[in-house]
Design an enzyme around this catalytic site. Sequence first.
Site, PDB file in Angstrom:
ATOM      1  N   GLY A  43       0.750  -1.289   0.034  1.00  0.00           N
ATOM      2  CA  GLY A  43       0.044   0.044   0.034  1.00  0.00           C
ATOM      3  C   GLY A  43       0.803   1.401  -0.080  1.00  0.00           C
ATOM      4  O   GLY A  43       1.815   1.322   0.727  1.00  0.00           O
ATOM      5  N   ARG A  53      13.612  10.007  -3.094  1.00  0.00           N
ATOM      6  CA  ARG A  53      14.465  11.018  -3.357  1.00  0.00           C
ATOM      7  C   ARG A  53      15.724  10.868  -2.607  1.00  0.00           C
ATOM      8  O   ARG A  53      16.809  11.030  -2.938  1.00  0.00           O
ATOM      9  CB  ARG A  53      13.958  12.351  -3.169  1.00  0.00           C
ATOM     10  CG  ARG A  53      14.705  13.646  -3.275  1.00  0.00           C
ATOM     11  CD  ARG A  53      13.691  14.708  -2.656  1.00  0.00           C
ATOM     12  NE  ARG A  53      14.309  15.958  -2.732  1.00  0.00           N
ATOM     13  CZ  ARG A  53      15.030  16.506  -1.828  1.00  0.00           C
ATOM     14  NH1 ARG A  53      14.999  16.047  -0.470  1.00  0.00           N
ATOM     15  NH2 ARG A  53      15.584  17.634  -1.623  1.00  0.00           N
ATOM     16  N   ARG A 104       0.835  -4.931  -4.935  1.00  0.00           N
ATOM     17  CA  ARG A 104       0.896  -6.190  -4.211  1.00  0.00           C
ATOM     18  C   ARG A 104       1.071  -7.412  -5.249  1.00  0.00           C
ATOM     19  O   ARG A 104       0.253  -7.480  -6.354  1.00  0.00           O
ATOM     20  CB  ARG A 104      -0.178  -6.312  -3.335  1.00  0.00           C
ATOM     21  CG  ARG A 104      -0.532  -5.312  -2.571  1.00  0.00           C
ATOM     22  CD  ARG A 104      -1.788  -5.623  -1.418  1.00  0.00           C
ATOM     23  NE  ARG A 104      -2.484  -4.466  -0.808  1.00  0.00           N
ATOM     24  CZ  ARG A 104      -1.996  -3.772   0.107  1.00  0.00           C
ATOM     25  NH1 ARG A 104      -0.949  -3.937   0.656  1.00  0.00           N
ATOM     26  NH2 ARG A 104      -2.879  -2.736   0.584  1.00  0.00           N
ATOM     27  N   ASP A 135       5.324  -5.063   6.069  1.00  0.00           N
ATOM     28  CA  ASP A 135       5.920  -6.284   6.360  1.00  0.00           C
ATOM     29  C   ASP A 135       5.962  -7.497   5.279  1.00  0.00           C
ATOM     30  O   ASP A 135       6.675  -8.185   4.957  1.00  0.00           O
ATOM     31  CB  ASP A 135       5.177  -6.804   7.611  1.00  0.00           C
ATOM     32  CG  ASP A 135       3.617  -7.215   7.520  1.00  0.00           C
ATOM     33  OD1 ASP A 135       2.992  -6.616   6.537  1.00  0.00           O
ATOM     34  OD2 ASP A 135       3.106  -7.752   8.485  1.00  0.00           O
ATOM     35  N   GLY A 136       4.816  -7.131   4.568  1.00  0.00           N
ATOM     36  CA  GLY A 136       4.675  -8.214   3.263  1.00  0.00           C
ATOM     37  C   GLY A 136       5.866  -8.088   2.352  1.00  0.00           C
ATOM     38  O   GLY A 136       6.394  -9.176   1.587  1.00  0.00           O
ATOM     39  N   THR A 158       4.364   2.476   5.439  1.00  0.00           N
ATOM     40  CA  THR A 158       2.852   1.987   5.701  1.00  0.00           C
ATOM     41  C   THR A 158       2.140   3.245   6.713  1.00  0.00           C
ATOM     42  O   THR A 158       2.768   3.426   7.588  1.00  0.00           O
ATOM     43  CB  THR A 158       2.672   0.696   5.983  1.00  0.00           C
ATOM     44  OG1 THR A 158       1.459   0.310   6.640  1.00  0.00           O
ATOM     45  CG2 THR A 158       3.840   0.217   7.168  1.00  0.00           C
ATOM     46  N   ASP A 160       0.081   2.475   8.423  1.00  0.00           N
ATOM     47  CA  ASP A 160      -0.530   1.363   9.563  1.00  0.00           C
ATOM     48  C   ASP A 160       0.208   1.212  10.993  1.00  0.00           C
ATOM     49  O   ASP A 160      -0.331   1.046  11.997  1.00  0.00           O
ATOM     50  CB  ASP A 160      -0.902   0.032   9.198  1.00  0.00           C
ATOM     51  CG  ASP A 160      -2.276  -0.200   8.240  1.00  0.00           C
ATOM     52  OD1 ASP A 160      -2.688   0.819   8.038  1.00  0.00           O
ATOM     53  OD2 ASP A 160      -2.247  -0.989   7.667  1.00  0.00           O
ATOM     54  N   ASP A 162       2.509  -0.467  11.705  1.00  0.00           N
ATOM     55  CA  ASP A 162       2.552  -2.132  12.252  1.00  0.00           C
ATOM     56  C   ASP A 162       3.589  -2.814  12.353  1.00  0.00           C
ATOM     57  O   ASP A 162       3.529  -4.053  11.754  1.00  0.00           O
ATOM     58  CB  ASP A 162       0.957  -2.857  11.700  1.00  0.00           C
ATOM     59  CG  ASP A 162       1.499  -3.055  10.127  1.00  0.00           C
ATOM     60  OD1 ASP A 162       2.075  -2.206   9.630  1.00  0.00           O
ATOM     61  OD2 ASP A 162       0.617  -3.526   9.511  1.00  0.00           O
ATOM     62  N   ARG A 195     -25.955  14.154  17.425  1.00  0.00           N
ATOM     63  CA  ARG A 195     -25.838  12.895  16.643  1.00  0.00           C
ATOM     64  C   ARG A 195     -24.655  12.071  17.081  1.00  0.00           C
ATOM     65  O   ARG A 195     -23.621  12.845  17.710  1.00  0.00           O
ATOM     66  CB  ARG A 195     -25.715  12.986  15.046  1.00  0.00           C
ATOM     67  CG  ARG A 195     -27.097  13.312  14.278  1.00  0.00           C
ATOM     68  CD  ARG A 195     -26.646  13.421  12.943  1.00  0.00           C
ATOM     69  NE  ARG A 195     -28.073  13.335  12.189  1.00  0.00           N
ATOM     70  CZ  ARG A 195     -28.302  14.034  11.011  1.00  0.00           C
ATOM     71  NH1 ARG A 195     -27.311  14.368  10.390  1.00  0.00           N
ATOM     72  NH2 ARG A 195     -29.462  13.816  10.650  1.00  0.00           N
ATOM     73  N   ARG A 204      -6.103  -2.678   8.962  1.00  0.00           N
ATOM     74  CA  ARG A 204      -6.779  -4.100   8.527  1.00  0.00           C
ATOM     75  C   ARG A 204      -6.270  -4.835   9.979  1.00  0.00           C
ATOM     76  O   ARG A 204      -7.192  -5.640  10.431  1.00  0.00           O
ATOM     77  CB  ARG A 204      -6.210  -4.574   7.461  1.00  0.00           C
ATOM     78  CG  ARG A 204      -7.085  -5.912   6.791  1.00  0.00           C
ATOM     79  CD  ARG A 204      -6.638  -6.397   5.494  1.00  0.00           C
ATOM     80  NE  ARG A 204      -5.430  -5.878   4.986  1.00  0.00           N
ATOM     81  CZ  ARG A 204      -5.078  -5.531   3.952  1.00  0.00           C
ATOM     82  NH1 ARG A 204      -6.145  -5.548   2.969  1.00  0.00           N
ATOM     83  NH2 ARG A 204      -3.723  -5.414   3.557  1.00  0.00           N
ATOM     84  N   ALA A 219     -12.447  11.081  20.986  1.00  0.00           N
ATOM     85  CA  ALA A 219     -13.372   9.981  20.771  1.00  0.00           C
ATOM     86  C   ALA A 219     -13.955   9.736  22.031  1.00  0.00           C
ATOM     87  O   ALA A 219     -12.970   9.608  22.689  1.00  0.00           O
ATOM     88  CB  ALA A 219     -12.946   9.028  19.765  1.00  0.00           C
TER      89      ALA A 219
HETATM   90  O1  F6P Z   1      -1.621  -0.001   3.530  1.00  0.00           O
HETATM   91  C1  F6P Z   1      -2.358  -0.326   4.704  1.00  0.00           C
HETATM   92  C2  F6P Z   1      -3.771  -0.300   4.284  1.00  0.00           C
HETATM   93  O2  F6P Z   1      -4.147   1.022   3.992  1.00  0.00           O
HETATM   94  C3  F6P Z   1      -4.560  -0.749   5.311  1.00  0.00           C
HETATM   95  O3  F6P Z   1      -5.018  -0.099   6.369  1.00  0.00           O
HETATM   96  C4  F6P Z   1      -5.825  -1.441   4.663  1.00  0.00           C
HETATM   97  O4  F6P Z   1      -6.695  -2.434   4.945  1.00  0.00           O
HETATM   98  C5  F6P Z   1      -5.200  -1.793   3.295  1.00  0.00           C
HETATM   99  O5  F6P Z   1      -4.077  -1.082   3.017  1.00  0.00           O
HETATM  100  C6  F6P Z   1      -6.100  -1.360   2.314  1.00  0.00           C
HETATM  101  O6  F6P Z   1      -5.457  -1.928   0.935  1.00  0.00           O
HETATM  102  P1  F6P Z   1      -6.081  -1.875  -0.553  1.00  0.00           P
HETATM  103  O7  F6P Z   1      -5.845  -0.419  -0.919  1.00  0.00           O
HETATM  104  O8  F6P Z   1      -5.143  -2.718  -1.354  1.00  0.00           O
HETATM  105  O9  F6P Z   1      -7.530  -2.340  -0.480  1.00  0.00           O
END
Ligand code: F6P
Length: 355
Positions: A43, A53, A104, A135-136, A158, A160, A162, A195, A204, A219
């Site tokens: 992603g 750069r 990917r 990580d992938g 990323t 995330d 993570d 609301r 994810r 929140a």
């Molecule tokens: O890059 C991480 C992420 O944004 C996740 O948070 C999300 O679930 C996923 O990618 C969405 O991926 P795609 O754009 O391939 O649907």
Amino acid sequence: MPTQIKNAIWDVLVDCLLTSETREMIEKMQKKVTRIGVMTSGGDAPGMNACVRAVVRTGLYHGLEVFGIMRGYQGMIENDIIPMDSRSVANIIQRGGTILKTARCKEFTTPEGRKKAYENLQKHGINGLVVIGGDGSFKGAQIFSNEYDIPCIGIPGTIDKDIAGTDFTIGFDTAVNTAIDAIDKIRDTADAHDRLFVVEVMGRDAGYIALYSGIGTGAEHILIPEKKTDVEQILSSLQEKERRKKLVNILVVAEGDDFGGGNELANLIKERVPGFDIRVAILGHIQRGGSPSSMDRLIASRMGYSAVECLLEGRHNVMVGIVNNRMHFTPLDKAVKAKQRISEEWMKIVKILAS
Ligand code: F6P
């Protein structure tokens, strides 16, 4: 004593004195990296361009030839590899997305795919790789470098956050700011109409965007995959809020929460606490785009620079991270296996401040 004999004795002496680690280091340095490839994978994340750069310009500064590999591992397999010069990365530090594009790639998970990729790298004489991704992407780099002895350096890119071995990943800060900006606006309209809003943010497998943006916007509840969601506790807290007419509430939920996403949560609340006027906002991919924040530009530049230095120093198959504002190097396999831990104290802060 003849010089030949002297040299032979010297070689034997040096060999005896070297530790296995020093010998390994010298061997690595002798395999000099001269042509490097850089790619973005998985992603996209704001700040990837700033990082590309930095890699290109640091490489050129050291007299290396630098190649851009388009669409991550896919471009490696399809030989979509282009030479990069200083001008090719001009005027990109402020741009979201990635000029190298990203993908990917399933084929790279197969030995056949990796063989094709290696042959293409050889065609260009590329003997060092910088992989910017999650990580992938690091898993792929790890397997590839073991199979073909190509030194790889990972850079965590990323939204995330993570990945273990770094306090921040490229893109996370921008994504959180984007989410905060959106939730602030949602709170304005929530307040105007009395609301309850359920806001779903990306993540994810990781709840960092939810946690940071939730705390940053005050929140009332934050739901993340790392903690088992106690829906009954949330519902009873909302019933209590309904009784005391606290009708404006923001619930931030990470898309990968164990209970489900924003829609599932909103449906349950509608059913069990019907007194609320409920709306759902799914922020989606806007969190992945946009101009990188100052922090993302800075860490991207530092990590990109450091990755090239690593390749030149013979420090191979590590992920470059930043811990306590210092460069930190984690073996690729460890960065992949471990996850960052969510602090219990942060969860307590959420509860106390949202009362
Ligand atoms: O890059 C991480 C992420 O944004 C996740 O948070 C999300 O679930 C996923 O990618 C969405 O991926 P795609 O754009 O391939 O649907």
